[in-house]
Design a protein around this motif. Structure first.
Motif, mmCIF file in Angstrom:
data_model
loop_
_atom_site.group_PDB
_atom_site.id
_atom_site.type_symbol
_atom_site.label_atom_id
_atom_site.label_comp_id
_atom_site.label_asym_id
_atom_site.label_seq_id
_atom_site.Cartn_x
_atom_site.Cartn_y
_atom_site.Cartn_z
ATOM 1 N N LEU A 1 0.976 -1.169 0.124
ATOM 2 C CA LEU A 1 -0.101 -0.245 0.083
ATOM 3 C C LEU A 1 0.858 1.119 -0.021
ATOM 4 C CD1 LEU A 1 -2.919 -1.232 2.332
ATOM 5 C CD2 LEU A 1 -3.146 -0.477 0.065
ATOM 6 N N CYS A 2 2.091 1.111 0.654
ATOM 7 C CA CYS A 2 2.955 2.413 0.900
ATOM 8 C C CYS A 2 3.728 2.706 -0.635
ATOM 9 C CB CYS A 2 3.879 2.321 1.988
ATOM 10 S SG CYS A 2 3.253 2.423 3.390
ATOM 11 N N SER A 3 3.785 1.542 -1.295
ATOM 12 C CA SER A 3 4.637 1.492 -2.423
ATOM 13 C C SER A 3 3.951 2.095 -3.525
ATOM 14 C CB SER A 3 5.048 0.022 -2.787
ATOM 15 O OG SER A 3 6.137 -0.373 -1.877
ATOM 16 N N ASP A 4 2.343 1.879 -3.424
ATOM 17 C CA ASP A 4 1.404 2.303 -4.530
ATOM 18 C C ASP A 4 1.540 4.073 -4.260
ATOM 19 O OD1 ASP A 4 -0.506 3.280 -6.206
ATOM 20 O OD2 ASP A 4 -2.161 2.178 -5.324
ATOM 21 N N LYS B 1 -2.491 8.465 -0.491
ATOM 22 C CA LYS B 1 -1.930 9.254 0.357
ATOM 23 C C LYS B 1 -1.906 8.413 1.621
ATOM 24 C CE LYS B 1 -3.429 13.431 -1.907
ATOM 25 N NZ LYS B 1 -4.240 14.537 -2.031
ATOM 26 N N PRO B 2 -1.204 9.063 2.688
ATOM 27 C CA PRO B 2 -0.984 8.499 3.974
ATOM 28 C C PRO B 2 -2.453 7.976 4.669
ATOM 29 C CG PRO B 2 0.794 9.720 3.533
ATOM 30 C CD PRO B 2 0.136 9.899 2.401
ATOM 31 N N GLY B 3 -3.085 9.103 4.501
ATOM 32 C CA GLY B 3 -4.512 9.081 5.268
ATOM 33 C C GLY B 3 -5.243 7.975 4.706
ATOM 34 N N GLN B 4 -5.114 7.831 3.291
ATOM 35 C CA GLN B 4 -5.936 6.873 2.565
ATOM 36 C C GLN B 4 -5.332 5.427 2.927
ATOM 37 O OE1 GLN B 4 -4.868 8.566 -1.331
ATOM 38 N NE2 GLN B 4 -7.232 8.757 -1.708
ATOM 39 N N VAL B 5 -4.423 5.111 2.997
ATOM 40 C CA VAL B 5 -3.709 3.868 3.482
ATOM 41 C C VAL B 5 -3.904 3.628 4.744
ATOM 42 C CG1 VAL B 5 -1.516 2.780 3.596
ATOM 43 C CG2 VAL B 5 -1.507 4.376 1.820
ATOM 44 N N ALA B 6 -4.016 4.584 5.673
ATOM 45 C CA ALA B 6 -4.448 4.369 7.009
ATOM 46 C C ALA B 6 -5.923 4.060 6.974
ATOM 47 C CB ALA B 6 -4.178 5.582 7.887
ATOM 48 N N GLN B 7 -6.638 4.605 6.329
ATOM 49 C CA GLN B 7 -8.111 4.454 6.444
ATOM 50 C C GLN B 7 -8.163 2.836 5.669
ATOM 51 O OE1 GLN B 7 -10.372 6.843 3.902
ATOM 52 N NE2 GLN B 7 -12.374 6.397 5.267
ATOM 53 N N LEU B 8 -7.676 2.521 4.659
ATOM 54 C CA LEU B 8 -7.868 1.183 4.180
ATOM 55 C C LEU B 8 -7.243 0.054 5.156
ATOM 56 C CD1 LEU B 8 -6.403 1.653 0.615
ATOM 57 C CD2 LEU B 8 -8.541 1.092 1.240
ATOM 58 N N MET B 9 -6.301 0.387 5.974
ATOM 59 C CA MET B 9 -5.945 -0.583 6.809
ATOM 60 C C MET B 9 -6.568 -0.605 8.399
ATOM 61 S SD MET B 9 -1.896 -0.860 6.312
ATOM 62 C CE MET B 9 -1.684 -2.344 7.289
ATOM 63 N N GLY B 10 -7.488 0.464 8.364
ATOM 64 C CA GLY B 10 -8.166 0.588 9.796
ATOM 65 C C GLY B 10 -7.418 0.950 10.620
ATOM 66 N N LEU B 11 -6.662 1.851 10.489
ATOM 67 C CA LEU B 11 -5.698 2.520 11.336
ATOM 68 C C LEU B 11 -5.930 4.196 11.558
ATOM 69 C CD1 LEU B 11 -2.171 0.711 10.235
ATOM 70 C CD2 LEU B 11 -3.863 0.034 12.341
ATOM 71 N N ASP B 12 -5.695 4.531 12.838
ATOM 72 C CA ASP B 12 -5.523 5.952 12.816
ATOM 73 C C ASP B 12 -4.161 6.460 12.231
ATOM 74 O OD1 ASP B 12 -3.500 6.601 14.825
ATOM 75 O OD2 ASP B 12 -4.963 5.535 16.215
ATOM 76 N N ILE B 13 -4.116 7.670 12.091
ATOM 77 C CA ILE B 13 -2.755 8.264 11.294
ATOM 78 C C ILE B 13 -1.743 7.994 11.797
ATOM 79 C CG2 ILE B 13 -3.143 10.560 11.740
ATOM 80 C CD1 ILE B 13 -2.272 9.298 8.215
ATOM 81 N N HIS B 14 -1.480 8.326 13.083
ATOM 82 C CA HIS B 14 -0.600 8.135 13.934
ATOM 83 C C HIS B 14 0.025 6.777 14.000
ATOM 84 C CE1 HIS B 14 2.236 8.808 17.220
ATOM 85 N NE2 HIS B 14 1.882 7.758 17.897
ATOM 86 N N THR B 15 -0.963 5.691 14.074
ATOM 87 C CA THR B 15 -0.761 4.391 14.409
ATOM 88 C C THR B 15 -0.108 3.917 12.900
ATOM 89 O OG1 THR B 15 -2.363 3.858 15.843
ATOM 90 C CG2 THR B 15 -1.477 1.839 14.761
ATOM 91 N N PHE B 16 -0.539 4.394 11.819
ATOM 92 C CA PHE B 16 -0.229 4.111 10.538
ATOM 93 C C PHE B 16 1.074 4.642 10.204
ATOM 94 C CE2 PHE B 16 0.705 6.130 6.290
ATOM 95 C CZ PHE B 16 1.065 5.127 5.663
ATOM 96 N N SER B 17 1.666 6.035 10.714
ATOM 97 C CA SER B 17 2.899 6.669 10.629
ATOM 98 C C SER B 17 3.894 5.410 11.382
ATOM 99 C CB SER B 17 2.811 7.862 11.244
ATOM 100 O OG SER B 17 2.261 8.639 10.352
#
Length: 171
Positions: free
Chosen positions: A128-131, A135-151
């Motif tokens: 997902l990050c390689s695509d 955007k980071p917010g979209q990846v976080a949402q796709l993974m069901g994570l908040d933005i901080h956890t994703f980061s």
């Protein structure tokens, strides 16, 4: 890949300078010999992945790792922490920079090897990050994570990939 003759030529050229480096840091003939020999054993195993212009820096970086390993062994044997002097601390910073440069250079060539060592969840995050369309917010949402956890997961994944590449290069 280096031929056997080229490998032997590099060993002849750099064995004594690497030994002198190890001896200057360890101040013990046997430990310096062991560290030097281990450096060249690893060189024989890893030579196929190295480009010729990086061999000298790779040898010294690996020798530095062997010196640090010996310091660790000494501290474990004596049950006390071995304190680096200021010169060794500065040298470690320089070697770390050199190591980072080598990892950065080779990581794209070995991305498939790194990818195979990731867990399924890490592979999903990696993909997902390689695509570059997301955007980071979209990846976080796709993974069901908040933005901080994703980061934080992305940062840990990046460090794991660098650690794997370091292992591929130096151990």
């Amino acid at each position: 890949m280096l031929s056997k003759e080229e490998l032997e030529a590099y060993c002849r050229e750099y064995y004594l300078p690497v030994y002198k480096y190890c001896m200057s840091r360890l101040s013990n003939k046997e430990d310096a010999e062991d560290a030097t020999q281990e450096t060249f054993v690893i060189f024989c195993r890893k030579r196929h992945i190295l480009e010729e212009e990086h061999i000298k820096s790779w040898l010294y970086t690996t020798a530095h790792h062997m010196v640090l390993r010996e310091y660790k062994k000494r501290s474990l044997m004596s049950d006390k922490e071995y304190v680096f002097d200021e010169q060794m601390t500065e040298l470690s910073k320089k070697v770390r920079t050199l190591e980072d440069d080598l990892v950065d250079y080779y990581i794209s060539k070995y991305i498939d090897d790194i990818y195979t060592r990731l867990s399924d969840r890490e592979k999903e995050l990696f993909d997902l990050c390689s695509d570059n369309n997301l955007k980071p917010g979209q990846v976080a949402q796709l993974m069901g994570l908040d933005i901080h956890t994703f980061s934080m997961r992305k940062l840990r994944l990046k460090e794991k990939c660098r650690d794997i590449m370091t292992e591929i290069l130096f151990y």
